[in-house]
Design a protein around this motif. Structure first.
Motif, PDB file in Angstrom:
ATOM      1  N   MET A  27      -2.505  -3.996   7.625  1.00 29.98           N
ATOM      2  CA  MET A  27      -3.334  -2.983   6.968  1.00 29.98           C
ATOM      3  C   MET A  27      -2.795  -2.653   5.579  1.00 29.98           C
ATOM      4  O   MET A  27      -3.550  -2.504   4.626  1.00 29.98           O
ATOM      5  CB  MET A  27      -3.380  -1.719   7.827  1.00 29.98           C
ATOM      6  N   ARG A  28      -1.456  -2.568   5.489  1.00 34.94           N
ATOM      7  CA  ARG A  28      -0.861  -2.255   4.199  1.00 34.94           C
ATOM      8  C   ARG A  28      -1.153  -3.347   3.178  1.00 34.94           C
ATOM      9  O   ARG A  28      -1.444  -3.061   2.018  1.00 34.94           O
ATOM     10  CB  ARG A  28       0.649  -2.073   4.360  1.00 34.94           C
ATOM     11  N   VAL A  29      -1.056  -4.605   3.616  1.00 32.71           N
ATOM     12  CA  VAL A  29      -1.329  -5.719   2.712  1.00 32.71           C
ATOM     13  C   VAL A  29      -2.768  -5.655   2.208  1.00 32.71           C
ATOM     14  O   VAL A  29      -3.031  -5.851   1.012  1.00 32.71           O
ATOM     15  CB  VAL A  29      -1.067  -7.057   3.423  1.00 32.71           C
ATOM     16  N   PHE A  30      -3.699  -5.368   3.108  1.00 32.46           N
ATOM     17  CA  PHE A  30      -5.101  -5.262   2.722  1.00 32.46           C
ATOM     18  C   PHE A  30      -5.296  -4.161   1.677  1.00 32.46           C
ATOM     19  O   PHE A  30      -6.007  -4.349   0.672  1.00 32.46           O
ATOM     20  CB  PHE A  30      -5.953  -4.976   3.958  1.00 32.46           C
ATOM     21  N   LEU A  31      -4.663  -3.019   1.888  1.00 33.86           N
ATOM     22  CA  LEU A  31      -4.784  -1.912   0.939  1.00 33.86           C
ATOM     23  C   LEU A  31      -4.169  -2.267  -0.416  1.00 33.86           C
ATOM     24  O   LEU A  31      -4.716  -1.909  -1.468  1.00 33.86           O
ATOM     25  CB  LEU A  31      -4.107  -0.659   1.508  1.00 33.86           C
ATOM     26  N   VAL A  32      -3.037  -2.988  -0.387  1.00 34.41           N
ATOM     27  CA  VAL A  32      -2.404  -3.398  -1.647  1.00 34.41           C
ATOM     28  C   VAL A  32      -3.316  -4.333  -2.430  1.00 34.41           C
ATOM     29  O   VAL A  32      -3.491  -4.187  -3.649  1.00 34.41           O
ATOM     30  CB  VAL A  32      -1.050  -4.082  -1.358  1.00 34.41           C
ATOM     31  N   ILE A  74      -6.629  -4.620  -2.217  1.00 30.60           N
ATOM     32  CA  ILE A  74      -7.781  -3.857  -2.713  1.00 30.60           C
ATOM     33  C   ILE A  74      -7.394  -3.031  -3.935  1.00 30.60           C
ATOM     34  O   ILE A  74      -8.121  -2.983  -4.948  1.00 30.60           O
ATOM     35  CB  ILE A  74      -8.340  -2.941  -1.603  1.00 30.60           C
ATOM     36  N   LEU A  75      -6.227  -2.385  -3.873  1.00 34.64           N
ATOM     37  CA  LEU A  75      -5.767  -1.574  -5.001  1.00 34.64           C
ATOM     38  C   LEU A  75      -5.562  -2.428  -6.243  1.00 34.64           C
ATOM     39  O   LEU A  75      -5.948  -2.033  -7.359  1.00 34.64           O
ATOM     40  CB  LEU A  75      -4.468  -0.860  -4.624  1.00 34.64           C
ATOM     41  N   LEU A  76      -4.985  -3.608  -6.068  1.00 40.81           N
ATOM     42  CA  LEU A  76      -4.763  -4.492  -7.210  1.00 40.81           C
ATOM     43  C   LEU A  76      -6.073  -4.990  -7.796  1.00 40.81           C
ATOM     44  O   LEU A  76      -6.210  -5.117  -9.030  1.00 40.81           O
ATOM     45  CB  LEU A  76      -3.888  -5.678  -6.785  1.00 40.81           C
ATOM     46  N   PHE A  77      -7.069  -5.266  -6.947  1.00 44.22           N
ATOM     47  CA  PHE A  77      -8.387  -5.651  -7.456  1.00 44.22           C
ATOM     48  C   PHE A  77      -8.998  -4.528  -8.284  1.00 44.22           C
ATOM     49  O   PHE A  77      -9.572  -4.766  -9.363  1.00 44.22           O
ATOM     50  CB  PHE A  77      -9.321  -6.013  -6.295  1.00 44.22           C
ATOM     51  N   VAL A  78      -8.887  -3.314  -7.802  1.00 48.22           N
ATOM     52  CA  VAL A  78      -9.417  -2.161  -8.536  1.00 48.22           C
ATOM     53  C   VAL A  78      -8.694  -2.012  -9.874  1.00 48.22           C
ATOM     54  O   VAL A  78      -9.322  -1.775 -10.923  1.00 48.22           O
ATOM     55  CB  VAL A  78      -9.292  -0.881  -7.694  1.00 48.22           C
ATOM     56  N   LEU A  79      -7.370  -2.156  -9.861  1.00 48.45           N
ATOM     57  CA  LEU A  79      -6.601  -2.057 -11.101  1.00 48.45           C
ATOM     58  C   LEU A  79      -6.977  -3.174 -12.072  1.00 48.45           C
ATOM     59  O   LEU A  79      -7.041  -2.946 -13.288  1.00 48.45           O
ATOM     60  CB  LEU A  79      -5.107  -2.117 -10.793  1.00 48.45           C
ATOM     61  N   LEU A  80      -7.241  -4.361 -11.548  1.00 49.22           N
ATOM     62  CA  LEU A  80      -7.645  -5.468 -12.413  1.00 49.22           C
ATOM     63  C   LEU A  80      -8.992  -5.185 -13.067  1.00 49.22           C
ATOM     64  O   LEU A  80      -9.184  -5.456 -14.259  1.00 49.22           O
ATOM     65  CB  LEU A  80      -7.707  -6.764 -11.603  1.00 49.22           C
ATOM     66  N   ILE A  81      -9.919  -4.639 -12.314  1.00 46.07           N
ATOM     67  CA  ILE A  81     -11.225  -4.282 -12.876  1.00 46.07           C
ATOM     68  C   ILE A  81     -11.067  -3.199 -13.944  1.00 46.07           C
ATOM     69  O   ILE A  81     -11.668  -3.277 -15.027  1.00 46.07           O
ATOM     70  CB  ILE A  81     -12.171  -3.818 -11.757  1.00 46.07           C
ATOM     71  N   GLY A  97      -0.260 -13.172  -7.925  1.00 44.00           N
ATOM     72  CA  GLY A  97      -1.286 -13.616  -8.868  1.00 44.00           C
ATOM     73  C   GLY A  97      -2.057 -12.454  -9.464  1.00 44.00           C
ATOM     74  O   GLY A  97      -2.283 -12.394 -10.681  1.00 44.00           O
ATOM     75  N   LEU A  98      -2.470 -11.506  -8.631  1.00 44.26           N
ATOM     76  CA  LEU A  98      -3.189 -10.330  -9.130  1.00 44.26           C
ATOM     77  C   LEU A  98      -2.311  -9.499 -10.054  1.00 44.26           C
ATOM     78  O   LEU A  98      -2.769  -9.020 -11.106  1.00 44.26           O
ATOM     79  CB  LEU A  98      -3.676  -9.487  -7.952  1.00 44.26           C
ATOM     80  N   MET A  99      -1.054  -9.325  -9.682  1.00 46.58           N
ATOM     81  CA  MET A  99      -0.149  -8.548 -10.523  1.00 46.58           C
ATOM     82  C   MET A  99       0.091  -9.243 -11.862  1.00 46.58           C
ATOM     83  O   MET A  99       0.162  -8.595 -12.912  1.00 46.58           O
ATOM     84  CB  MET A  99       1.168  -8.314  -9.794  1.00 46.58           C
TER      85      MET A  99
END
Length: 333
Positions: A1-6, A8-15, A284-286
């Motif tokens: 669950m934590r990985v999923f939240l991380v 999602i958060l990184l996708f939001v930050l990328l946007i 990659g997202l980071m």
């Protein structure tokens, strides 16, 4: 669950970082102006001004997309190399890709009639450098990791010397161009660069992600991975080819941008642990977010443009120092 939240958060930050980059620049544009250009280009809705098309669609959007692709590529390449060599200080250019690409770019700048494409020349010589390092370390069907790293250092030193010769032989304008290219920058980003990086980079990332569980086994060591049914020599070669392609594509497109491939895998491990199935997408997202923010700063801090490699290094060095001082016991054993 934590990985999923991380994730999602990184996708939001990328946007959010992409929107911030679209709105930032010497020419102030409103959200409505930017969205109007994108809506017209993608869906044919509304009207399009010449200024909006040049600034948003031809300049800012390509820079954002190439920053994302290069950030993902460098971060993933760094994570792959660190797992293969089982060394947290390894980065994507350890096997001489950056030095080889620099020599290729220098040749294209000095001899444009022969090497007509700077990107192609840099990419080719980047691959050549890694191939030479791999060949030098290959003995009796076995690749020793220590020998491979040493071969990469030797090959990198040779190509760095050749770059020095190119600088010595170049004229002032050519020397300036070589120097700026080696500092790294996204100012020449184009839709062609995006097409090339997407065409080759995305499949490389998909293959690496699909085989990431084998990368976990390789990080245990040759004997352990062999006992678990994985041939370390074959899969090391596969992952080195993938990481080299990602690195060479990035260097050929934007020049040398260090630190991302070293920093982002560390940051990903801090967030989600040591499983490469998670580290690759998170790192990659980071990497994409970090390079995008650094590029936005590089073109907005002054009236000119600071090479993004300088900004990345200025912010990256304190991060590594923090790791060394605070997290060394956990990360370096």
């Amino acid at each position: 669950m934590r990985v999923f939240l991380v994730v999602i958060l990184l996708f939001v930050l990328l946007i959010c970082a992409s929107i911030f980059a679209l709105l930032s620049g010497n020419l102030a544009l409103s959200v409505a102006d930017v969205m109007g250009v994108i809506a017209y280009k993608l869906f044919g809705i509304g009207e399009l001004s010449a200024t909006g098309e040049i600034v948003v669609w031809n300049l800012r959007v390509p820079r954002i997309l190439i920053a994302i692709l290069v950030g993902v590529s460098l971060a993933c390449a760094g994570a792959i190399y660190q797992s293969i060599f089982r060394n947290p200080l390894v980065e994507p250019f350890i096997l001489g890709a950056s030095s080889g690409a620099s020599f290729g770019a220098s040749l294209a700048i000095l001899l444009p009639s022969i090497f007509f494409s700077l990107e192609l020349s840099a990419f080719t010589f980047g691959l050549l450098a890694v191939f030479l390092a791999y060949t030098l370390a290959f003995e009796r069907g076995v690749i020793n990791s220590v020998a491979l790293v040493l071969s990469g250092v030797i090959v990198g030193a040779i190509f760095s010397s050749l770059v020095g010769i190119m600088k010595y032989l170049s004229e002032d304008a050519q020397l300036r161009e070589i120097t700026f290219w080696m500092m790294g920058g996204l100012y020449h980003a184009s839709w062609d660069d995006i097409a090339v990086n997407g065409l080759f980079g995305i499949p490389c990332f998909i293959i690496a992600f699909a085989l990431s569980w084998k990368l976990n086994l390789l990080s245990l060591g040759d004997e352990e991975s062999r006992s678990l049914g994985v041939n370390p020599q074959i899969y090391k070669a596969i992952f080195i080819v993938i990481a080299t392609l990602l690195s060479a594509l990035s260097v050929a497109s934007v020049g040398i941008i260090a630190w991302i491939g070293l920093m982002m895998p560390h940051a990903a491990r801090m967030l989600v642990g040591a499983d490469n199935r998670v580290i690759l997408p998170v790192a990659g997202l980071m990497g994409a977010i970090y390079l995008l923010l650094c590029d936005t700063l590089s073109r907005t801090l002054s009236s000119g443009e600071i090479p993004v490699g300088i900004i990345v290094s200025l912010l990256g060095a304190p991060f590594l120092l923090w790791i060394l001082k605070v997290r060394s016991a956990k990360l370096f054993g």
